[in-house]
Design a protein around this motif. Sequence first.
Motif, short mmCIF file in Angstrom:
data_model
loop_
_atom_site.label_atom_id
_atom_site.label_comp_id
_atom_site.label_asym_id
_atom_site.label_seq_id
_atom_site.Cartn_x
_atom_site.Cartn_y
_atom_site.Cartn_z
N VAL A 12 0.85 -1.18 0.00
CA VAL A 12 0.00 0.00 0.00
C VAL A 12 0.89 1.23 0.00
N LYS A 13 0.73 2.06 -1.02
CA LYS A 13 1.47 3.32 -1.10
C LYS A 13 0.53 4.43 -0.66
N HIS A 14 1.07 5.31 0.17
CA HIS A 14 0.24 6.41 0.69
C HIS A 14 1.11 7.64 0.87
N ALA A 15 0.53 8.80 0.56
CA ALA A 15 1.24 10.07 0.72
C ALA A 15 0.60 10.86 1.85
N TYR A 16 1.40 11.20 2.83
CA TYR A 16 0.98 12.12 3.88
C TYR A 16 1.42 13.51 3.46
N SER A 17 1.13 14.50 4.25
CA SER A 17 1.45 15.87 3.86
C SER A 17 2.96 16.12 3.74
N HIS A 18 3.77 15.43 4.53
CA HIS A 18 5.21 15.71 4.53
C HIS A 18 6.09 14.49 4.24
N PHE A 19 5.48 13.34 3.90
CA PHE A 19 6.27 12.19 3.50
C PHE A 19 5.39 11.15 2.81
N LYS A 20 6.04 10.23 2.12
CA LYS A 20 5.35 9.12 1.46
C LYS A 20 5.79 7.83 2.13
N ILE A 21 4.89 6.83 2.10
CA ILE A 21 5.18 5.56 2.76
C ILE A 21 4.68 4.42 1.89
N THR A 22 5.38 3.29 1.93
CA THR A 22 4.90 2.05 1.31
C THR A 22 4.82 1.02 2.42
N LEU A 23 3.62 0.50 2.65
CA LEU A 23 3.40 -0.54 3.65
C LEU A 23 3.43 -1.89 2.96
N PRO A 80 -10.53 3.84 15.21
CA PRO A 80 -9.92 4.86 14.33
C PRO A 80 -8.57 4.39 13.81
N PHE A 81 -8.40 4.41 12.51
CA PHE A 81 -7.14 4.06 11.86
C PHE A 81 -6.83 5.12 10.82
N PRO A 82 -5.56 5.36 10.56
CA PRO A 82 -5.20 6.25 9.45
C PRO A 82 -5.65 5.66 8.11
N THR A 83 -5.82 6.51 7.12
CA THR A 83 -6.26 6.08 5.80
C THR A 83 -5.35 4.99 5.22
N ALA A 84 -4.05 5.12 5.40
CA ALA A 84 -3.12 4.12 4.86
C ALA A 84 -3.42 2.74 5.42
N ARG A 95 -6.32 1.71 6.61
CA ARG A 95 -7.64 1.28 6.12
C ARG A 95 -7.56 0.67 4.71
N LYS A 96 -6.60 1.10 3.92
CA LYS A 96 -6.42 0.53 2.58
C LYS A 96 -6.07 -0.95 2.66
N ILE A 97 -5.47 -1.37 3.74
CA ILE A 97 -5.07 -2.77 3.93
C ILE A 97 -6.28 -3.66 4.21
N PHE A 98 -7.29 -3.13 4.87
CA PHE A 98 -8.41 -3.93 5.33
C PHE A 98 -9.10 -4.72 4.23
N ALA A 99 -9.15 -4.19 3.03
CA ALA A 99 -9.80 -4.90 1.91
C ALA A 99 -9.06 -6.18 1.56
N HIS A 100 -7.81 -6.30 1.96
CA HIS A 100 -6.99 -7.47 1.63
C HIS A 100 -7.03 -8.53 2.73
N LEU A 101 -7.67 -8.24 3.84
CA LEU A 101 -7.69 -9.18 4.97
C LEU A 101 -8.84 -10.15 4.87
#
Length: 69
Positions: free
Chosen positions: A14-25, A57-61, A63-69
């Motif tokens: 899961v790739k996600h962009a926050y306001s000041h950095f990008k992350i790949t989970l 409550p979870f961050p958007t990044a 929550r993107k994982i939940f569809a794969h569980l």
Amino acid sequence: VGLDISINKSLCQVKHAYSHFKITLHVYDCDYKSGEASPKTSDEIKWVFTKELEDYPFPTANRKIFAHL
């Protein structure tokens, strides 16, 4: 978190962009082998069923994982 696991397979990335950095989970399907979970950067750990994840409550990044569980 102090658990011994075995990794079965990769579920997704899961790739996600926050306001000041990008992350790949990198998300994996794992099996519990042994150990007792202990929090490292939080006050507690709580195990919940997949169907209960929407109740927390979870961050958007995350929550993107939940569809794969």
